[in-house]
Write an enzyme that holds these catalytic residues in place. Sequence first.
Site, short mmCIF file in Angstrom:
data_model
loop_
_atom_site.label_atom_id
_atom_site.label_comp_id
_atom_site.label_asym_id
_atom_site.label_seq_id
_atom_site.Cartn_x
_atom_site.Cartn_y
_atom_site.Cartn_z
N ARG A 227 -92.79 -19.36 -17.69
CA ARG A 227 -93.92 -20.46 -17.99
C ARG A 227 -94.39 -19.64 -16.26
NH1 ARG A 227 -94.33 -21.11 -22.66
NH2 ARG A 227 -93.76 -22.93 -24.03
N HIS A 275 -101.51 -15.10 -22.75
CA HIS A 275 -100.44 -16.17 -23.33
C HIS A 275 -100.24 -15.79 -24.92
CE1 HIS A 275 -97.76 -20.41 -22.15
NE2 HIS A 275 -97.45 -19.15 -23.86
P1 NDP Z 1 -83.42 -20.88 -24.27
O1 NDP Z 1 -83.68 -22.10 -24.35
O2 NDP Z 1 -82.98 -20.40 -25.64
O3 NDP Z 1 -82.83 -19.16 -23.25
C1 NDP Z 1 -83.22 -20.07 -22.65
C2 NDP Z 1 -82.54 -19.06 -20.76
O4 NDP Z 1 -82.50 -19.79 -19.15
C3 NDP Z 1 -80.75 -19.24 -21.19
O5 NDP Z 1 -80.42 -18.29 -20.92
C4 NDP Z 1 -80.04 -20.40 -20.30
O6 NDP Z 1 -79.17 -20.57 -19.51
C5 NDP Z 1 -81.19 -19.29 -18.81
N1 NDP Z 1 -81.48 -21.24 -18.51
C6 NDP Z 1 -82.45 -22.58 -18.26
N2 NDP Z 1 -81.43 -23.17 -17.22
C7 NDP Z 1 -81.56 -21.78 -16.35
C8 NDP Z 1 -81.39 -22.71 -14.73
N3 NDP Z 1 -81.17 -23.99 -13.76
N4 NDP Z 1 -80.94 -20.93 -13.94
C9 NDP Z 1 -80.61 -20.55 -15.14
N5 NDP Z 1 -80.46 -19.80 -16.28
C10 NDP Z 1 -81.37 -21.32 -16.57
O7 NDP Z 1 -84.64 -20.47 -24.52
P2 NDP Z 1 -85.79 -19.10 -25.17
O8 NDP Z 1 -84.97 -17.91 -24.91
O9 NDP Z 1 -86.26 -19.35 -27.04
O10 NDP Z 1 -87.58 -19.30 -24.39
C11 NDP Z 1 -87.26 -19.50 -23.18
C12 NDP Z 1 -88.71 -19.74 -22.55
O11 NDP Z 1 -89.64 -18.67 -23.24
C13 NDP Z 1 -89.21 -20.92 -23.14
O12 NDP Z 1 -89.05 -22.12 -22.72
C14 NDP Z 1 -90.73 -20.76 -23.42
O13 NDP Z 1 -90.90 -21.33 -21.00
C15 NDP Z 1 -90.99 -19.36 -22.86
N6 NDP Z 1 -91.50 -18.23 -24.09
C16 NDP Z 1 -93.04 -18.04 -23.44
C17 NDP Z 1 -93.81 -17.70 -25.02
C18 NDP Z 1 -94.81 -16.79 -24.55
O14 NDP Z 1 -95.66 -16.21 -25.19
N7 NDP Z 1 -94.84 -16.43 -23.53
C19 NDP Z 1 -93.42 -17.37 -26.39
C20 NDP Z 1 -92.12 -18.47 -26.52
C21 NDP Z 1 -91.43 -19.17 -25.37
P3 NDP Z 1 -77.83 -21.21 -20.55
O15 NDP Z 1 -77.89 -20.36 -21.51
O16 NDP Z 1 -76.87 -20.90 -19.60
O17 NDP Z 1 -78.06 -22.54 -21.06
#
Ligand code: NDP
Length: 312
Positions: A227, A275
């Site tokens: 994001r 995006h």
């Molecule tokens: P997930 O919820 O599956 O994974 C999120 C990851 O981020 C996890 O490993 C989580 O850690 C980590 N995380 C969250 N908060 C923190 C923090 N404070 N510190 C360190 N690590 C953190 O999400 P997805 O992989 O499905 O998607 C990720 C993002 O990609 C979405 O939220 C969205 O914003 C973006 N996206 C963008 C798209 C685009 O077209 N550009 C399309 C789809 C998504 P943990 O494993 O420990 O929970």
Amino acid sequence: MKPPVLLFVSEYDAPTEWREAIAAADPGIEFRAYPEMGDPGEIDAALVWAPPAQVMAACTNLKMVSILGAGADAAIGATWLPEGVPVCRIVDDGMQRMMVAYVVHAVLAIHRDASRTMKARRERRWDYVHPRDTAERRVGVMGLGNLGGAAAKAIAMLGFPVSGWSRSPKAIPGIACFSGMDSLATFLEGCDVLVVLLPLTPETRGILDAAALAHLPEGAFVVNAGRGALLDEAALEAEIRSGRIAGATLDVFQEEPLPEGHPFWDLEEVMITPHHASVPNPMTAAPQVAANVRRAVAGEPLLNVIDPSRGY
Ligand code: NDP
């Protein structure tokens, strides 16, 4: 008994494809595409992207909202989200494949200096630069969830040394895993290419500020497909103008579409994509949405539900 009713509201996604995919997943669900919503009181669940608040407020028996995407930041705390209604996101193989392709493409374009090759081609110049082995460039992935985890594994398969950073500790074969804020600086210091696939939450907003970017090695690249608000755009611009960061591939921005006068448009080192890294594939994503409609109506636990306290 009346069939469960699912309302579809999005300006960006095709209702026809979703209607067919939901019917294929569960023909017993009635699909209504806004503005044809019938009696709003009959609506049990909604599949949405940025719906008008008054439409959602009219659905007085709503039991579940499914976001048409993986990131829930646009829903958590949104004015259109009726209080107390749980939010689910899409966790989908099709979406994962699309994101993996975006990240692999971005990392390889950086590694093989595709922009230089294309420029030379346009100028009819034979511009030989000795290529480098993938083993010589370290790639780090921030966020090791459904998308980041798969992207990290795909990059590792190409021979790049890969590390990853997440909130909770992880053990992924072939990936050097870091977790928590205490390890962020060390993780960033080992990223020749930093791939950002974090969700936007109160904890991650602005996480890539000037201080964090300063930990990247000289000549590093940034790929952000998470994001826009994760990243301090002015700090990245300053690092690129100074030549310390070599370039960036950005799919997401603080303001989208990227405004006409934004400094990134003037920086050749910044590859801008609109995006479009990944979207849910209706055919692969519909079964979980249909299952959640049934679960919501039956009062059962939902799949891929967002934890509002974590923000993802
Ligand atoms: P997930 O919820 O599956 O994974 C999120 C990851 O981020 C996890 O490993 C989580 O850690 C980590 N995380 C969250 N908060 C923190 C923090 N404070 N510190 C360190 N690590 C953190 O999400 P997805 O992989 O499905 O998607 C990720 C993002 O990609 C979405 O939220 C969205 O914003 C973006 N996206 C963008 C798209 C685009 O077209 N550009 C399309 C789809 C998504 P943990 O494993 O420990 O929970």
